[in-house]
Design an enzyme around this catalytic site. Structure first.
Site, short mmCIF file in Angstrom:
data_model
loop_
_atom_site.label_atom_id
_atom_site.label_comp_id
_atom_site.label_asym_id
_atom_site.label_seq_id
_atom_site.Cartn_x
_atom_site.Cartn_y
_atom_site.Cartn_z
N ASP A 263 -0.26 3.32 -3.15
CA ASP A 263 -1.40 2.02 -3.81
C ASP A 263 -1.54 2.58 -4.79
O ASP A 263 -1.18 3.80 -5.50
CB ASP A 263 -2.74 1.84 -2.41
CG ASP A 263 -2.85 0.62 -2.92
OD1 ASP A 263 -3.66 -0.01 -1.96
OD2 ASP A 263 -3.08 -0.71 -3.54
N TYR A 264 -1.95 1.28 -5.44
CA TYR A 264 -2.16 1.59 -7.04
C TYR A 264 -3.06 2.64 -7.98
O TYR A 264 -4.05 2.73 -7.19
CB TYR A 264 -2.78 0.60 -7.31
CG TYR A 264 -2.77 0.03 -9.19
CD1 TYR A 264 -3.88 0.57 -9.61
CD2 TYR A 264 -1.96 -1.60 -9.04
CE1 TYR A 264 -3.33 -0.05 -10.91
CE2 TYR A 264 -1.89 -2.21 -10.39
CZ TYR A 264 -2.32 -1.32 -11.27
OH TYR A 264 -2.85 -1.63 -13.30
#
Ligand code: GLC
Length: 722
Positions: A263-264
């Site tokens: 994820d980011y």
């Protein structure tokens, strides 16, 4: 390119690549057209030409992608194409209901159809991979990302996951109108402490394997191309570095051979979690856990992996294995053959975006997502002869998803607001409205205008709830209910003693005041309905569409009940009003305001005649479970019947109810029909004390009902014979 040539091509590239080019392929940067994480510098064409990036997110549009892709396939040394990603959870140009709302349709075929249309829209606008479906089970309405997911139940979430993967991917990633799907966020993200976004998760391995992993396993079985681990700490090991789950369970036990995308900035955040002291250690932990791509990780892989290699923290073969999976995905997406394959021509885009059938589907999906929570004193359906209708409240102009990039709203076929939809549905009704106040602040003057309008009208449609900005990522709410200003407005309007229909727009179950539920004549959960919001609301409020939606998540009476869900384990002292020392609260009920599966219709359905085609079941056998359904109401309608089991005695305690099926049946007034479920002995498997799948002889209750309210179910039994 034939598969064998492609394999050779990939091995040739790996042999040719420098270490920097390899870690470049493992780096995903943002094009920053749409912000979905902490702001960061967008990618540069130099970085692409130098091979320092292998994929991009948040940059889409056929011409933009074509221009950026050219830097990679013409300007870089090895001419390896990029792939482009975006979060498309409820449509790209045609907005469907939010996934949480869509899950309330209990309609596998619909879930697949909307994903198919979204994929077709993505696949001409330069998007190769979709960060969807989000399949995190959620049992805490305080958590903002409830809006993105399929509700509280693992069985429903698994069926949702399968349908979405089939819809996005079909079977060949290189086919037209197809994008790669991403199952996210593995796993148990929905169980963050106190419903607070990004908070740690702490639970038993049993709960992880019984509730939170099954939807992801279903996605893997459906062939999902990518998986995104959750940001969160899981029992002390952040999921991004959790080799025991990502590598040992997902890759080795389940056989997932696709790409894992962090994820980011989640790999960089391993340092903040306190499990890595620097980028090299963070990169080593994530790579060894099986994470192939570092999304916007401040170059944690790009800088950290070479250092980790030097320090002996990772092996080159592990890096190569990750690069190979990324190149294989690009091959499956057909990008080696045609890097511009998803950059549609203007005519192709126009044809795809032609709103005709898509808007009809968006309208149908919105209608099917609405849940009629209450309907008394024949408040609904409305008729043209309804007289004067007052439409008011801060969400009177509620439409699709208000939180989209500016560019998208300019090109979107304009969403239809509630007021517009009601006007077209009731052309002869006198519809007046008060201008939209805000969801948090409603002035006294606006309240008194609403009071006057209610007094002058025969019926009020009151539009309350949340805006999109009040849910979603980073959208946790400690009080997931109606803001005080809205409660004041509702009190004022309800005090006028006119019929009041309340539309509730939200991304989650709302904790509603007792008096509001009591006094409202009708309550409709409308979620965030998408492009066709207004027309769909007109359809449902007028009975053109007889509501069929059912809650995919229990609605608490109070925050104090959270987490509340139907699949709870038994207690040794079940609640009994007559006995003080039993499991209950002193100040509120145990039961939810509205149960999982709750949802009314304008028809009146009755279940009867539950029967099995056998009373004993052995491994390898199936049992047919039949139940008759009759429509005693005045309108044709669609009934959804839920199938549950209850394992009476087993070597570990089993949930009071386990959902094992759901089916719909359409019936005309006075018509009857029969629904037939088929389940196998293997469907009665559970995880034994060692978490091993087990079939254990003994008695099972078989129950069917319209919701998880046990008091309104039909039940029978079957004996599982070892
Ligand atoms: C966000 C979300 C994830 C999304 C990603 C890219 O932080 O957690 O669901 O896919 O970043 O936008």
């Amino acid at each position: 390119m034939a598969r064998s040539d492609e394999k050779a091509h990939i091995e040739h590239l790996i042999a040719e690549m420098t270490l920097e080019e390899k870690v470049g392929q493992l780096t995903m940067l943002s094009g920053e057209l749409v912000q979905t994480g902490p702001a960061a510098a967008p990618v540069t064409s130099e970085a692409i030409r130098e091979g320092r990036v292998g994929s991009l997110l948040n940059l889409w549009g056929a011409e933009r992608v074509r221009e950026v892709q050219r830097h990679a396939v013409e300007g870089s040394r090895l001419k390896i194409p990029l792939f482009f990603c975006l979060d498309v959870l409820y449509g790209l140009r045609t907005f469907f209901p939010i996934p949480f709302g869509e899950s309330c349709a209990f309609d596998v075929e619909l879930w697949e159809r909307t994903a198919r249309v979204a994929a077709q829209e993505c696949a001409v606008e330069g998007i190769d991979l979709n960060f969807s479906p989000m399949i995190d089970v959620a049992r805490d309405p305080r958590w903002g990302r409830t809006v993105e997911g399929p509700g509280e139940d693992a069985f429903l979430a698994a069926r949702f996951a399968e349908a979405k993967v089939r819809g996005f991917q079909i079977s060949d990633l290189a086919a037209d109108g197809v994008v790669a799907a991403t199952a996210k966020h593995l796993a148990a993200y929905g169980a963050v402490q106190a419903g607070r976004e990004y908070a740690p998760v702490d639970m038993s391995e049993r709960q992880l394997h019984e509730v939170y992993l099954p939807p992801f396993r279903a996605a893997v079985r459906a062939g999902v191309a990518a998986i995104m681990p959750a940001f969160t700490d899981f029992n002390g090991i952040p999921m991004t570095a959790n080799a025991a789950i990502l590598r040992d369970v997902v890759r080795r036990e389940w056989g997932f051979s696709g790409v894992m995308i962090s994820d980011y900035s989640a790999i960089a955040e391993l340092i903040t979690h306190g499990v890595a002291e620097d980028k090299a250690q963070a990169a080593a932990l994530a790579l060894d856990a099986g994470v192939d791509i570092d999304m916007m990780g401040h170059d944690t892989y790009f800088e950290g992996l070479p250092r980790a290699l030097d320090r002996g923290l990772v092996k080159l073969e592990t890096i190569d294995a990750a690069v190979r999976r990324v190149l294989q995905l690009k091959g499956k997406l057909g990008l080696f053959e045609d890097p511009y394959r998803r950059c549609g021509s203007p005519s192709a885009i126009a044809a795809t975006a032609a709103q005709g059938k898509r808007r009809d589907l968006a309208r149908e999906a919105a209608c099917r997502s609405f849940v009629l929570l209450k309907n008394e004193r024949d408040a609904l359906p409305l008729s043209d002869g309804q007289g004067a209708i007052a439409v008011m409240g801060p969400l009177v102009d509620a439409k699709g998803d208000a939180r989209v990039a500016v560019e998208m709203t300019e090109t979107l076929a304009k969403p239809v607001a509630v007021l517009e939809g009601l006007r077209s549905a009731l052309p002869n009704a006198r519809i007046a409205f008060t201008p939209g106040c805000t969801v948090e602040r409603i002035e006294a003057a606006e309240r008194s205008r609403a009071r006057e309008l209610a007094r002058e009208s025969d019926l009020v449609v009151l539009c309350l709830g949340e805006t999109m900005a009040m849910s979603g990522e980073a959208g946790s709410r400690g009080h997931p209910g109606l803001p005080p200003a809205q409660c004041e407005l509702a009190r004022t309007v309800l005090a006028q003693r006119k019929p009041v229909v309340i539309l509730l727009f939200s991304g989650r179950p709302l904790v509603l005041p007792e008096w509001l539920v009591e006094k409202a004549d009708a309550l409709v959960a409308a979620w965030f309905p998408g492009s066709e919001a207004g027309r769909a609301i007109g359809d449902v409020l007028t009975g053109r569409f007889n509501p069929t939606g059912r809650l995919s998540m229990s609605w608490p009476v109070d925050v104090g009940q959270i987490p509340i869900f139907f699949g709870a384990r038994p207690t040794g002292r079940p609640a009994a009003a007559s006995d003080h020392y039993t499991s209950k609260y002193l100040d509120m009920p145990n039961e939810p305001r509205f149960a999982f599966g709750h949802g009314l219709s304008y028809s009146r359905f009755e279940l009867s005649g539950l029967r099995l085609d056998r009373t004993e079941l052995r491994s390898g056998q199936t049992v047919a479970i039949s139940v008759d359904v009759a429509n005693h109401g005045p309108l044709a309608g669609e009934e959804t019947v839920l199938l549950f089991i209850r394992d009476q005695v087993s070597s570990v305690t089993r949930p009071l109810l386990e959902l094992k099926g759901f089916q719909k049946i359409s019936l005309a007034p006075a018509q009857g029909g029969t629904i037939r479920f088929i389940i196998s002995a293997e469907d009665l498997t559970f995880l034994d004390p060692d978490l091993a799948p087990q079939l254990e002889a003994g008695g099972f209750d078989i129950l069917v009902g319209q919701s998880a309210d046990r008091n309104k179910m039909l039940s029978t039994q079957i004996e599982l014979i070892a």
